[in-house]
Design a protein around this motif. Sequence first.
Motif, mmCIF file in Angstrom:
data_model
loop_
_atom_site.group_PDB
_atom_site.id
_atom_site.type_symbol
_atom_site.label_atom_id
_atom_site.label_comp_id
_atom_site.label_asym_id
_atom_site.label_seq_id
_atom_site.Cartn_x
_atom_site.Cartn_y
_atom_site.Cartn_z
ATOM 1 N N MET A 1 0.844 -1.196 0.000
ATOM 2 C CA MET A 1 0.000 0.000 0.000
ATOM 3 C C MET A 1 0.877 1.242 0.000
ATOM 4 S SD MET A 1 -2.934 1.171 2.727
ATOM 5 C CE MET A 1 -3.900 -0.307 2.453
ATOM 6 N N ALA A 2 0.556 2.229 -0.863
ATOM 7 C CA ALA A 2 1.333 3.458 -0.963
ATOM 8 C C ALA A 2 1.232 4.246 0.321
ATOM 9 C CB ALA A 2 0.845 4.286 -2.148
ATOM 10 N N THR A 3 2.274 5.092 0.538
ATOM 11 C CA THR A 3 2.320 5.890 1.765
ATOM 12 C C THR A 3 1.122 6.830 1.867
ATOM 13 O OG1 THR A 3 4.734 5.822 1.691
ATOM 14 C CG2 THR A 3 3.725 7.470 3.114
ATOM 15 N N SER A 4 0.761 7.457 0.735
ATOM 16 C CA SER A 4 -0.364 8.393 0.737
ATOM 17 C C SER A 4 -1.672 7.687 1.068
ATOM 18 C CB SER A 4 -0.483 9.099 -0.607
ATOM 19 O OG SER A 4 -0.683 8.148 -1.647
ATOM 20 N N GLU A 5 -1.837 6.467 0.532
ATOM 21 C CA GLU A 5 -3.052 5.705 0.808
ATOM 22 C C GLU A 5 -3.115 5.302 2.274
ATOM 23 O OE1 GLU A 5 -3.137 2.426 -1.837
ATOM 24 O OE2 GLU A 5 -3.514 3.634 -3.628
ATOM 25 N N LEU A 6 -1.945 4.934 2.824
ATOM 26 C CA LEU A 6 -1.884 4.559 4.237
ATOM 27 C C LEU A 6 -2.234 5.752 5.117
ATOM 28 C CD1 LEU A 6 -1.208 2.529 6.451
ATOM 29 C CD2 LEU A 6 1.202 3.214 6.254
ATOM 30 N N SER A 7 -1.711 6.925 4.770
ATOM 31 C CA SER A 7 -1.990 8.134 5.551
ATOM 32 C C SER A 7 -3.478 8.468 5.525
ATOM 33 C CB SER A 7 -1.185 9.314 5.002
ATOM 34 O OG SER A 7 0.203 9.087 5.133
ATOM 35 N N GLN A 8 -4.102 8.329 4.355
ATOM 36 C CA GLN A 8 -5.524 8.599 4.241
ATOM 37 C C GLN A 8 -6.349 7.610 5.071
ATOM 38 O OE1 GLN A 8 -6.550 8.640 0.088
ATOM 39 N NE2 GLN A 8 -5.383 10.506 -0.351
ATOM 40 N N GLU A 9 -5.883 6.367 5.090
ATOM 41 C CA GLU A 9 -6.577 5.347 5.880
ATOM 42 C C GLU A 9 -6.481 5.663 7.368
ATOM 43 O OE1 GLU A 9 -6.008 0.625 6.776
ATOM 44 O OE2 GLU A 9 -5.790 1.285 4.686
ATOM 45 N N ILE A 10 -5.301 6.113 7.794
ATOM 46 C CA ILE A 10 -5.111 6.474 9.202
ATOM 47 C C ILE A 10 -5.981 7.689 9.559
ATOM 48 C CG2 ILE A 10 -3.447 7.277 10.917
ATOM 49 C CD1 ILE A 10 -1.281 5.748 9.341
ATOM 50 N N GLU A 11 -6.025 8.651 8.646
ATOM 51 C CA GLU A 11 -6.845 9.846 8.877
ATOM 52 C C GLU A 11 -8.311 9.462 9.064
ATOM 53 O OE1 GLU A 11 -6.388 12.814 5.889
ATOM 54 O OE2 GLU A 11 -4.202 12.905 6.084
ATOM 55 N N LYS A 38 3.801 4.443 14.985
ATOM 56 C CA LYS A 38 4.728 5.130 15.863
ATOM 57 C C LYS A 38 4.176 6.526 16.163
ATOM 58 C CE LYS A 38 7.691 1.733 15.606
ATOM 59 N NZ LYS A 38 7.935 0.832 16.751
ATOM 60 N N LEU A 39 4.618 7.081 17.272
ATOM 61 C CA LEU A 39 4.114 8.398 17.683
ATOM 62 C C LEU A 39 4.331 9.470 16.619
ATOM 63 C CD1 LEU A 39 2.740 10.085 19.843
ATOM 64 C CD2 LEU A 39 4.979 10.469 20.911
ATOM 65 N N PRO A 40 5.520 9.523 15.957
ATOM 66 C CA PRO A 40 5.708 10.547 14.911
ATOM 67 C C PRO A 40 4.675 10.448 13.782
ATOM 68 C CG PRO A 40 7.822 9.634 15.553
ATOM 69 C CD PRO A 40 6.770 8.784 16.208
ATOM 70 N N GLN A 41 4.278 9.208 13.443
ATOM 71 C CA GLN A 41 3.266 9.031 12.397
ATOM 72 C C GLN A 41 1.911 9.608 12.850
ATOM 73 O OE1 GLN A 41 4.169 4.632 12.062
ATOM 74 N NE2 GLN A 41 3.788 5.037 9.879
ATOM 75 N N ILE A 42 1.567 9.354 14.102
ATOM 76 C CA ILE A 42 0.295 9.867 14.634
ATOM 77 C C ILE A 42 0.304 11.392 14.660
ATOM 78 C CG2 ILE A 42 -1.221 9.928 16.659
ATOM 79 C CD1 ILE A 42 -0.206 7.128 17.355
ATOM 80 N N VAL A 43 1.441 11.966 15.093
ATOM 81 C CA VAL A 43 1.558 13.423 15.154
ATOM 82 C C VAL A 43 1.407 14.031 13.773
ATOM 83 C CG1 VAL A 43 3.137 15.326 15.652
ATOM 84 C CG2 VAL A 43 2.979 13.403 17.244
ATOM 85 N N GLU A 44 1.995 13.393 12.786
ATOM 86 C CA GLU A 44 1.912 13.888 11.409
ATOM 87 C C GLU A 44 0.459 13.898 10.918
ATOM 88 O OE1 GLU A 44 3.543 12.725 6.906
ATOM 89 O OE2 GLU A 44 4.340 11.689 8.690
ATOM 90 N N ILE A 46 -2.300 13.904 12.802
ATOM 91 C CA ILE A 46 -3.052 14.882 13.601
ATOM 92 C C ILE A 46 -2.816 16.297 13.072
ATOM 93 C CG2 ILE A 46 -3.173 16.004 15.856
ATOM 94 C CD1 ILE A 46 -4.678 13.424 15.819
ATOM 95 N N ASN A 47 -1.561 16.613 12.774
ATOM 96 C CA ASN A 47 -1.240 17.955 12.266
ATOM 97 C C ASN A 47 -1.926 18.224 10.920
ATOM 98 O OD1 ASN A 47 0.346 18.600 14.453
ATOM 99 N ND2 ASN A 47 2.270 17.974 13.482
ATOM 100 N N ARG A 48 -2.028 17.190 10.125
ATOM 101 C CA ARG A 48 -2.674 17.349 8.818
ATOM 102 C C ARG A 48 -4.183 17.582 8.992
ATOM 103 N NH1 ARG A 48 0.224 13.903 6.448
ATOM 104 N NH2 ARG A 48 -1.062 12.056 6.789
ATOM 105 N N LEU A 49 -4.791 16.876 9.928
ATOM 106 C CA LEU A 49 -6.222 17.056 10.191
ATOM 107 C C LEU A 49 -6.507 18.433 10.804
ATOM 108 C CD1 LEU A 49 -7.107 13.511 11.604
ATOM 109 C CD2 LEU A 49 -7.798 14.467 9.397
ATOM 110 N N LEU A 50 -5.592 18.899 11.646
ATOM 111 C CA LEU A 50 -5.745 20.240 12.224
ATOM 112 C C LEU A 50 -5.605 21.308 11.146
ATOM 113 C CD1 LEU A 50 -3.661 19.830 15.520
ATOM 114 C CD2 LEU A 50 -6.124 20.203 15.379
ATOM 115 N N ALA A 51 -4.640 21.120 10.242
ATOM 116 C CA ALA A 51 -4.386 22.108 9.190
ATOM 117 C C ALA A 51 -5.558 22.216 8.225
ATOM 118 C CB ALA A 51 -3.109 21.745 8.427
#
Length: 304
Positions: A1-11, A38-44, A46-51
């Motif tokens: 799974m691509a990184t962007s797809e994974l990030s969207q899934e986490i979001e 990992k915590l850095p992934q979660i922070v990333e 969260i920051n994107r959802l806040l932005a």
Amino acid sequence: MATSELSQEIEQRVIQLCGEFKQGITYQIIQNDMPELKLPQIVEVINRLLATSRIDMLKKDDDMLVFKLRDPGSLHRIKGAEPEEQVVYKIIEESGTQGIWAREIRAKSNLHLNTVEKVLRKLESKKLIKSFNSVAAPKKKTYLLYELEPDRSLTGGAWYSDQHFDSEFVDILNQQCWRFLEQKTVRARQVAGGPVAVCNASYGSSKEVLKHITDLGITKVQLSIEDIETILDTLVYDGKVERSTAGEGGQGVRLYRAVTSFLPTPTFMTIPCGVCPLIKECDDVGSITAVKCHYMKEWLNLDF
């Protein structure tokens, strides 16, 4: 799974968690749900959802950060606002009709007090929020959304004007309520039959009294049934009015009627005992004065 797809899934999963936990989620809740992150992934994420203004970040009393879904209505009202304005607006929105002080906003937002005050002025100028002074803390500004009215416990309700108790207004209402009930009693004596019928016809509901006061037009304040019952209850305590309840088990409509007092209702300072220099010699107030004390004799004009 691509990184962007994974990030969207986490979001999406974080958004779902926010929907499940109405009080908000923490980093720990996210980690418990997705332990592989990992915590850095979660922070990333969260920051994107806040932005993108999809979630809000709040700070609890124990300094723990909490993330909640952004209200779509709030997003529309503060669209294009600076991040600090969005945070402050959201905190004020959550305070509801109770409002909130600037220092409380500072504690929840973790912003400097000067920044908070600057943001508050901006939001007020945009007519997104407004301020008022509560009865309990007249020297402190309380902030709430512009379209809301502050809770009656903060403004004092109908009996307060500019944070001051309006005793003259209360006296006028007191007199008019009693006069309405007195006139109702007079009419009952003219129309009704025996004593029981007269008594029953003398009663008026608090709703009737409210309509009478409203029809008189003596106030621009919108009074409620509870306001009128407060006034009527003071008349009960003064011995000028009698209260009853229509309904089973004492639960129902409150009824009131004027009563005739043959003697003025005394208070502790108007009866002789209140100023008597020998009051300390009485076991109970008035226990010996009724037969011996010349103060009581003079007051009641009795010959004993």
